[in-house]
Design an enzyme around this catalytic site. Structure first.
Site, PDB file in Angstrom:
ATOM      1  N   GLY A  45       0.908  -1.219   0.073  1.00 55.93           N
ATOM      2  CA  GLY A  45       0.162  -0.081   0.010  1.00 55.93           C
ATOM      3  C   GLY A  45       0.921   1.306  -0.131  1.00 55.93           C
ATOM      4  N   GLN A  50       3.489   9.766   0.578  1.00 53.53           N
ATOM      5  CA  GLN A  50       4.715   9.215   0.954  1.00 53.53           C
ATOM      6  C   GLN A  50       5.631   9.132  -0.132  1.00 53.53           C
ATOM      7  OE1 GLN A  50       2.189   4.985   2.070  1.00 53.53           O
ATOM      8  NE2 GLN A  50       4.368   5.013   3.233  1.00 53.53           N
ATOM      9  N   CYS A  93       5.974  -0.122   7.159  1.00 52.24           N
ATOM     10  CA  CYS A  93       5.664   0.965   6.832  1.00 52.24           C
ATOM     11  C   CYS A  93       6.757   1.452   5.741  1.00 52.24           C
ATOM     12  CB  CYS A  93       5.153   1.901   7.590  1.00 52.24           C
ATOM     13  SG  CYS A  93       4.762   3.580   6.907  1.00 52.24           S
ATOM     14  N   LEU A  94       6.425   1.726   4.523  1.00 47.78           N
ATOM     15  CA  LEU A  94       7.561   2.209   3.580  1.00 47.78           C
ATOM     16  C   LEU A  94       8.231   3.349   4.127  1.00 47.78           C
ATOM     17  CD1 LEU A  94       5.962   1.202   0.088  1.00 47.78           C
ATOM     18  CD2 LEU A  94       7.572   0.103   1.491  1.00 47.78           C
ATOM     19  N   HIS A 135      -4.554   1.758   7.335  1.00 48.44           N
ATOM     20  CA  HIS A 135      -3.058   2.359   7.554  1.00 48.44           C
ATOM     21  C   HIS A 135      -2.848   3.409   6.363  1.00 48.44           C
ATOM     22  CE1 HIS A 135       1.396   1.473   7.824  1.00 48.44           C
ATOM     23  NE2 HIS A 135       1.347   2.292   7.027  1.00 48.44           N
ATOM     24  N   GLU A 136      -3.236   3.343   5.276  1.00 45.80           N
ATOM     25  CA  GLU A 136      -2.999   4.319   4.254  1.00 45.80           C
ATOM     26  C   GLU A 136      -4.020   5.511   4.567  1.00 45.80           C
ATOM     27  OE1 GLU A 136      -0.527   3.853   2.698  1.00 45.80           O
ATOM     28  OE2 GLU A 136      -0.505   1.597   2.840  1.00 45.80           O
ATOM     29  N   HIS A 139      -2.352   7.653   6.812  1.00 44.77           N
ATOM     30  CA  HIS A 139      -1.241   8.413   6.108  1.00 44.77           C
ATOM     31  C   HIS A 139      -1.902   9.797   5.465  1.00 44.77           C
ATOM     32  CE1 HIS A 139       2.242   6.459   6.450  1.00 44.77           C
ATOM     33  NE2 HIS A 139       2.106   5.310   5.898  1.00 44.77           N
TER      34      HIS A 139
HETATM   35 ZN    ZN Z   1       2.862   3.475   5.840  1.00 44.13          ZN
END
Ligand code: ZN
Length: 172
Positions: A45, A50, A93-94, A135-136, A139
């Site tokens: 995701g 991000q 998480c990236l 989660h997204e 963000h």
């Molecule tokens: Zn994340």
């Protein structure tokens, strides 16, 4: 085109993003970049902020996650309509390379938003895809997964992440 992923504690990850007015070619090109970037980083995701773009767009593809239902999804201006149940899961998480933390989220969610074609979509997600969506969505609201932890859990996660950052610096 693969873009650079913004890592915590970058300011753009702490601010709510803005609604997309018109779903045009530029937006669709951004979405392609988001998928390219997510696949390259082996994520499931990604939120637009991000990669440094403060717009309410998320992409999800849970196909690489074996035991989870496959879902490939683009949502523009996503909204959470309703949620039920609870599930705890160790998330990555990236924007926090190397860190995983256990977060509690809703088990089932009803969500809506716009598709890549600018059409309204509404769907129900359960389990892993529901976790990724939440989660997204966080963000896009300027919330990261460590903000879902309280007190000492949050402090420990931040300490761990700081250590990971330092270790990363030493890698040539
Ligand atoms: Zn994340």
């Amino acid at each position: 085109m693969v873009r650079e992923i913004v890592t915590y504690p970058a300011e753009i990850l702490k601010k709510p993003t803005e609604k997309v007015d018109v779903v045009d070619r530029e937006i669709r090109s951004l979405i392609r970049d988001m998928f390219d970037t997510m696949y390259q980083a082996e994520g499931v995701g990604l939120a637009a902020n991000q990669i440094g773009v403060p717009l309410r767009i998320m992409v999800i593809d849970t196909t690489p996650k074996e035991e989870a239902p496959d879902l490939k999804l683009v949502l523009i201006n996503p909204e959470l309509v309703s949620s039920e149940g609870k599930i705890k899961y160790k998330e990555g998480c990236l924007s926090f390379p190397g860190l995983t933390v256990e977060v509690e989220r809703a088990m089932k969610v009803k969500v809506r938003g716009l598709s890549e074609e600018g059409e309204e979509v509404e769907l129900e997600l359960e389990g892993f895809p529901a976790i990724v969506f939440q989660h997204e969505l966080d963000h896009l609201d300027g919330i990261t997964f460590i903000d879902r932890l309280k007190g000492w859990r949050r402090r420990i996660a931040l300490e761990k992440y700081k250590k990971l950052l330092k270790e990363g610096e030493r890698v040539p």
